[in-house]
Design an enzyme around this catalytic site. Structure first.
Site, mmCIF file in Angstrom:
data_model
loop_
_atom_site.group_PDB
_atom_site.id
_atom_site.type_symbol
_atom_site.label_atom_id
_atom_site.label_comp_id
_atom_site.label_asym_id
_atom_site.label_seq_id
_atom_site.Cartn_x
_atom_site.Cartn_y
_atom_site.Cartn_z
ATOM 1 C CB CYS A 88 -1.678 58.184 17.080
ATOM 2 S SG CYS A 88 -0.271 58.257 16.351
ATOM 3 C CB CYS A 91 -1.001 60.914 14.805
ATOM 4 S SG CYS A 91 -0.377 59.239 14.706
ATOM 5 C CG ASP A 92 -3.921 62.832 16.604
ATOM 6 O OD1 ASP A 92 -3.918 63.191 15.318
ATOM 7 O OD2 ASP A 92 -4.749 61.776 16.742
#
Ligand code: NDP
Length: 263
Positions: A88, A91-92
């Site tokens: 992701c 997300c990261d």
């Protein structure tokens, strides 16, 4: 999201979810957070178990559990989980500011993730096993015109290296051909973007799915094989898998659920 009607400038998935959540709250929706750990669709009313303890009894249910990212299945993906391996980018990606990352895949997701990561990282390798991208023209253009992204066509990632966290990716070019070549590139982050698996396992004892796990519905409707249980979104859409289609099928499921209750 570049293709959701009503957002001419595009919108991030996160912002769209926040907007949708706030819109639902405006209509007094009760939103509870928890993991469904079991369901019983054997008799009505149906039972949904949350976090192995709380039970919700319901006359009608809409399944909208979506799909989860697939991994290559390399032992190194587990070894470096949370230490440079991610599925992701949104997300990261933040952890890879001014670093070098690799994205695996050649579809829209991979291109989207590579383009997003290029806004943070200094360099992005896109590892594509075929000699072409499967992504839509607009996403391909965005990747191919981006000076920070280097597309490695005909490449497979076969392993990762590093002391405590990802420091490199082991690559094979032209696997199985006379020109096969093994080499390594230094990277700090390794992102998977090779497709998804429907989150339907928990429903399988009762709900019919296709060979890939997508929930089967009556053509053009969210109606499953269990009366009063409906399926919406990607978990029931092996063909289009677009946010706008998911939104539309959610609307259909809500209408069907209301009609079912009224009946
Ligand atoms: P896709 O199935 O379209 O693409 C998966 C990619 O991963 C392909 O390039 C495939 O390669 C590659 N791949 C699969 N398995 C492996 C493997 N083991 N090793 C190496 N490469 C592998 O998935 P996406 O998630 O990209 O897209 C799913 C759907 O969602 C599509 O319909 C897409 O259009 C849509 N989508 C739309 C977006 C948008 O409109 N904004 C954004 C994201 C997705 P190969 O081609 O060789 O099979």
């Amino acid at each position: 999201m570049e293709n959701f009607p009503g957002y001419p400038e595009g919108v991030s998935g996160y912002d769209m979810m926040e907007d949708m959540r706030n819109q639902a709250l405006k209509f007094d929706t009760t939103i509870r957070t928890g993991m469904v750990t079991a369901v019983d669709f054997g008799s009505t009313p149906y039972t949904v178990t949350i976090d192995d303890s709380n039970k919700i009894i319901a006359d009608t249910i809409i399944i909208a559990t979506g799909v989860s990212a697939k991994y290559l299945g390399l032992p190194d993906e587990t070894k470096y989980a949370g230490r440079g391996v991610s599925a992701c980018a949104t997300c990261d990606g933040f952890f890879f500011r001014k670093k070098t990352v690799a994205v695996v895949g050649g579809g829209d997701t991979a291109c989207e993730e590579a383009a997003f990561l290029s806004t943070l990282a200094d360099k992005v390798y896109l590892i594509v096993r075929k000699n072409y991208l499967r992504a839509s023209d607009i996403m391909q253009k965005r990747v191919l015109d981006n000076p920070k992204i280097e597309v490695l066509f005909g490449h497979n990632a076969v392993g990762l290296t590093g002391e405590n966290r990802v420091e490199g990716v082991r690559l094979v070019k032209d696997l199985g051909l006379e020109t096969e070549k093994h080499y390594e590139r230094a990277i700090d982050g390794f992102f998977l973007a090779i497709g998804h698996k429907p989150n339907s396992d928990i429903f399988k004892p009762w709900i019919e799915t296709d060979e890939n796990g997508y929930i089967k519905t009556k053509a053009g409707t969210p109606v499953t094989n269990i009366p009063g249980v409906f399926a919406a979104g990607d978990v029931a859409d092996p063909i289009y898998r677009q946010a706008i289609c998911a939104a539309g099928s959610g609307c259909k499921a809500a209408i069907e659920a209301e009609r079912y209750l009224n009946r």
